[in-house]
Enzyme design. Structure first.
Site, PDB file in Angstrom:
ATOM      1  N   ARG A  43      -1.205 -17.676   4.743  1.00 54.71           N
ATOM      2  CA  ARG A  43      -0.558 -18.981   4.605  1.00 54.71           C
ATOM      3  C   ARG A  43      -0.950 -19.877   5.613  1.00 54.71           C
ATOM      4  NH1 ARG A  43       5.620 -18.195   4.094  1.00 54.71           N
ATOM      5  NH2 ARG A  43       5.050 -16.235   5.115  1.00 54.71           N
ATOM      6  N   LYS A 136       2.795  -1.188  -2.469  1.00 54.11           N
ATOM      7  CA  LYS A 136       4.381  -0.670  -3.178  1.00 54.11           C
ATOM      8  C   LYS A 136       5.429  -1.866  -2.478  1.00 54.11           C
ATOM      9  CE  LYS A 136       6.906   1.993  -0.758  1.00 54.11           C
ATOM     10  NZ  LYS A 136       7.370   1.764   0.959  1.00 54.11           N
ATOM     11  N   HIS A 166       0.177   5.120  -0.291  1.00 57.93           N
ATOM     12  CA  HIS A 166      -0.631   5.582   0.720  1.00 57.93           C
ATOM     13  C   HIS A 166      -0.620   7.026   1.078  1.00 57.93           C
ATOM     14  CE1 HIS A 166       2.543   4.829   3.676  1.00 57.93           C
ATOM     15  NE2 HIS A 166       1.927   5.955   4.463  1.00 57.93           N
ATOM     16  N   LYS A 170      -3.540  10.549   2.084  1.00 56.51           N
ATOM     17  CA  LYS A 170      -3.825  11.353   3.202  1.00 56.51           C
ATOM     18  C   LYS A 170      -4.559  12.617   3.063  1.00 56.51           C
ATOM     19  CE  LYS A 170       0.791   9.894   5.022  1.00 56.51           C
ATOM     20  NZ  LYS A 170       0.912   9.276   6.173  1.00 56.51           N
ATOM     21  N   GLU A 204      11.333  10.794   9.984  1.00 50.60           N
ATOM     22  CA  GLU A 204      10.659   9.820  10.855  1.00 50.60           C
ATOM     23  C   GLU A 204      11.455   9.571  12.152  1.00 50.60           C
ATOM     24  OE1 GLU A 204       8.499   6.463   8.545  1.00 50.60           O
ATOM     25  OE2 GLU A 204      10.375   6.586   7.273  1.00 50.60           O
ATOM     26  N   ASP A 223      12.686   2.822  -0.925  1.00 54.32           N
ATOM     27  CA  ASP A 223      11.570   2.906   0.008  1.00 54.32           C
ATOM     28  C   ASP A 223      10.614   4.064   0.117  1.00 54.32           C
ATOM     29  OD1 ASP A 223      10.106   1.302   2.122  1.00 54.32           O
ATOM     30  OD2 ASP A 223      11.110   2.778   3.532  1.00 54.32           O
ATOM     31  N   HIS A 228       6.674   7.782  -2.336  1.00 57.56           N
ATOM     32  CA  HIS A 228       5.992   8.871  -1.675  1.00 57.56           C
ATOM     33  C   HIS A 228       6.375  10.239  -2.095  1.00 57.56           C
ATOM     34  CE1 HIS A 228       4.353   5.529   0.518  1.00 57.56           C
ATOM     35  NE2 HIS A 228       5.417   5.447   1.445  1.00 57.56           N
TER      36      HIS A 228
HETATM   37  C1  BG6 Z   1       6.149   3.102   4.000  1.00 55.77           C
HETATM   38  C2  BG6 Z   1       7.500   2.806   4.088  1.00 55.77           C
HETATM   39  O1  BG6 Z   1       5.804   3.174   2.596  1.00 55.77           O
HETATM   40  O2  BG6 Z   1       5.901   4.641   4.438  1.00 55.77           O
HETATM   41  C3  BG6 Z   1       8.079   3.037   5.505  1.00 55.77           C
HETATM   42  O3  BG6 Z   1       8.012   1.592   3.477  1.00 55.77           O
HETATM   43  C4  BG6 Z   1       7.828   4.161   6.177  1.00 55.77           C
HETATM   44  O4  BG6 Z   1       9.309   2.828   5.356  1.00 55.77           O
HETATM   45  C5  BG6 Z   1       6.140   4.502   5.978  1.00 55.77           C
HETATM   46  O5  BG6 Z   1       7.992   4.080   7.526  1.00 55.77           O
HETATM   47  C6  BG6 Z   1       6.029   5.934   6.268  1.00 55.77           C
HETATM   48  O6  BG6 Z   1       4.711   6.253   6.267  1.00 55.77           O
HETATM   49  P1  BG6 Z   1       3.835   7.287   7.162  1.00 55.77           P
HETATM   50  O7  BG6 Z   1       2.321   7.342   6.645  1.00 55.77           O
HETATM   51  O8  BG6 Z   1       4.064   7.018   8.612  1.00 55.77           O
HETATM   52  O9  BG6 Z   1       4.659   8.516   7.038  1.00 55.77           O
END
Ligand code: BG6
Length: 473
Positions: A43, A136, A166, A170, A204, A223, A228
């Protein structure tokens, strides 16, 4: 060959933290297509020159390792400034790229997916064979996901839409698939007769920092679990596909997602725990709690069932949370006890079940927990003790950022590690059942101290292996 990457959201957090470093590594390893061009779209008004120096500063850490790759990638970049909410402006600004096969990557907030795709479509940028890559979340419930998917399909065919999760990029997640599908020993026991329970933990230590507004509208269920964790569950539970084509695998994953038992209102209290972190100490550092008016969770623990022949009666426990005691992503498959226990010690019921423990983060390890005996004369009776087989790859190749794999696959057109529209929708359908049960029963969001393992009420949902170090099965 798709040699042009149009990157929307080029000045954003995702691009800086993951996409540009990944592209630099791919440049270094000559994994980008011949004649590769990167069109960074954002932007902010600035020239290509100004964008390149801005990016060079941010990639200082990468440049320390590989200055030549940073220079090379920077030379391939042009910058285009456009208001991403303005479909007509996007169409005008991007029309010069209509005549070449390109990959448009939307690393933008989700509310921009449709306006940007429509602008690109109007400009002719999404004409066959060009592709669209999306981050996502696709929507925040089934209805909004359906709307987005329908709007995207009006711009281009599903076979050219690449939805990123993502976690699928992995290497350890791909290994999970390899282990269960490539080994007779596991294939034979991969079902309810032999498996007692499955745990999926994504813990996390990071907090919500900087993403409060996004997070307040989503929470941990939307989220992390919708995408995931349900993707991990689907890979563990799916029927073996007849081949490794993208659609063969995605079809099997979708069947699992459709077979998830919807969360009933009567079950929500016993099968779910919601939590939100308060102040505490994480990794030796005092941190603040997550404060927001929205009653949203940063921790969720769930017990669910897959209603099909293979998994009848096997609980799948899913736990994820922010600001927990340690960073750990694990899948633990616990097996049933042997049918007739012959040993005095440990007594029946106190033996440790066989377990396959796959650790995905922060280190990648695989262990098989078995019972064995070091027969010593002073023991008298044959005494069994838990032991552990380390199946980790000792010569694993260089670790790559998940996005490196996904970017290469999108440029090459391989959809295997991308999520199909109906998978996303089936996942939302189940998530909606949990959200409905929560709101009907006014499920409380319990505060837990940052640096703990979540609310005490969730203790029974955590894998039994938690806290056991490697080799300590
Ligand atoms: C993201 C989430 O998709 O994945 C985040 O929006 C999260 O909240 C992250 O922290 C975790 O990814 P990774 O690869 O660090 O486990």
């Amino acid at each position: 060959m798709h040699d042009t990457l149009l990157l929307f959201g080029a000045t954003g957090d995702l691009a800086q933290r993951y996409l540009f470093p990944s592209l630099i590594h791919l440049w270094r390893d000559r994994l980008l297509p011949e004649g590769f061009r990167l069109v960074a779209v954002g932007r902010q008004e600035m020239s290509s020159e100004a964008f390149r120096s801005w990016l060079r500063e941010r990639m200082a850490a990468e440049a320390a390792d590989d200055a030549a790759a940073v220079d090379g990638l920077l030379r391939s970049i042009d910058y285009v400034a456009v208001d991403l909410r303005d479909t007509a402006a996007i169409a005008a600004a991007l029309s010069p790229y209509a005549d070449r096969p390109s990959v448009s990557y939307l690393a933008t907030p989700p509310d921009l997916f449709v306006p940007v795709a429509q602008g690109l479509s109007a400009a002719g940028v999404l004409a066959d064979p060009s592709r669209l890559v999306l981050e996502k979340p696709i929507g925040r419930d089934l209805a909004s996901a359906r709307e987005i998917n329908a709007a995207l399909r009006a711009c281009l065919d599903e076979s050219r839409i690449f939805r990123i999760d993502h976690y699928l990029g992995k290497a350890a997640v791909q290994n999970l698939l390899a282990l269960r599908l490539g080994n007779t020993l596991l294939e034979a026991v991969w079902q309810h007769r032999w498996i007692e329970s499955v745990d999926i933990l994504v813990a996390e230590t990071a907090g919500v920092d900087g993403r409060e507004e996004y997070y307040a509208g989503y929470g941990a269920l939307r989220d992390m679990v919708q995408n995931h964790m349900l993707q991990l569950l689907a890979l563990i539970a799916m029927e073996p596909p007849s081949n490794l084509d993208a659609d063969s695998i995605r079809e099997e994953k979708r069947k699992v997602l459709r077979a998830l038992r919807p969360m009933g209102q009567a079950d929500a209290a016993q099968d779910t725990v919601r939590g939100r972190y308060g102040a505490g100490v994480v990794e030796g550092r005092a941190v603040k709690g997550f404060v927001h008016d929205a009653p949203v969770e940063t921790f969720v623990a769930l017990r669910t069932w897959i209603d099909n022949w293979r998994w009848a009666g096997v609980p799948f426990r899913l736990v994820t949370g922010k600001r927990l005691a340690a960073r750990a992503t694990e899948v633990v498959v616990s097996f049933k006890p042997v049918s007739h226990w012959l040993f005095e010690r440990p007594a029946r019921g106190r033996e440790r079940p066989n377990r396959l423990r796959m650790r995905l983060q922060p280190d990648e390890t695989v262990e098989l927990g078995l019972m064995g005996s070091l027969a010593a004369p002073e023991w008298g009776a044959l005494e069994l003790r838990p032991m552990s087989l380390d199946l980790s790859m000792s010569n694993s190749p260089q670790r790559r950022i998940a996005y490196e794999r996904l970017l290469v696959d999108a440029l090459r057109g391989n959809q295997t590690l991308f999520v199909r529209d109906d998978e996303v929708e089936s996942a939302w359908q189940w998530i909606d059942s949990v959200e409905r049960a929560w709101s009907a029963t006014a499920q409380p969001v319990i505060e837990y101290p940052a640096g703990s393992w979540g609310p005490a009420e969730a203790a029974a949902f955590l894998p039994a292996t938690l806290g056991q170090s490697r080799g300590g099965q």
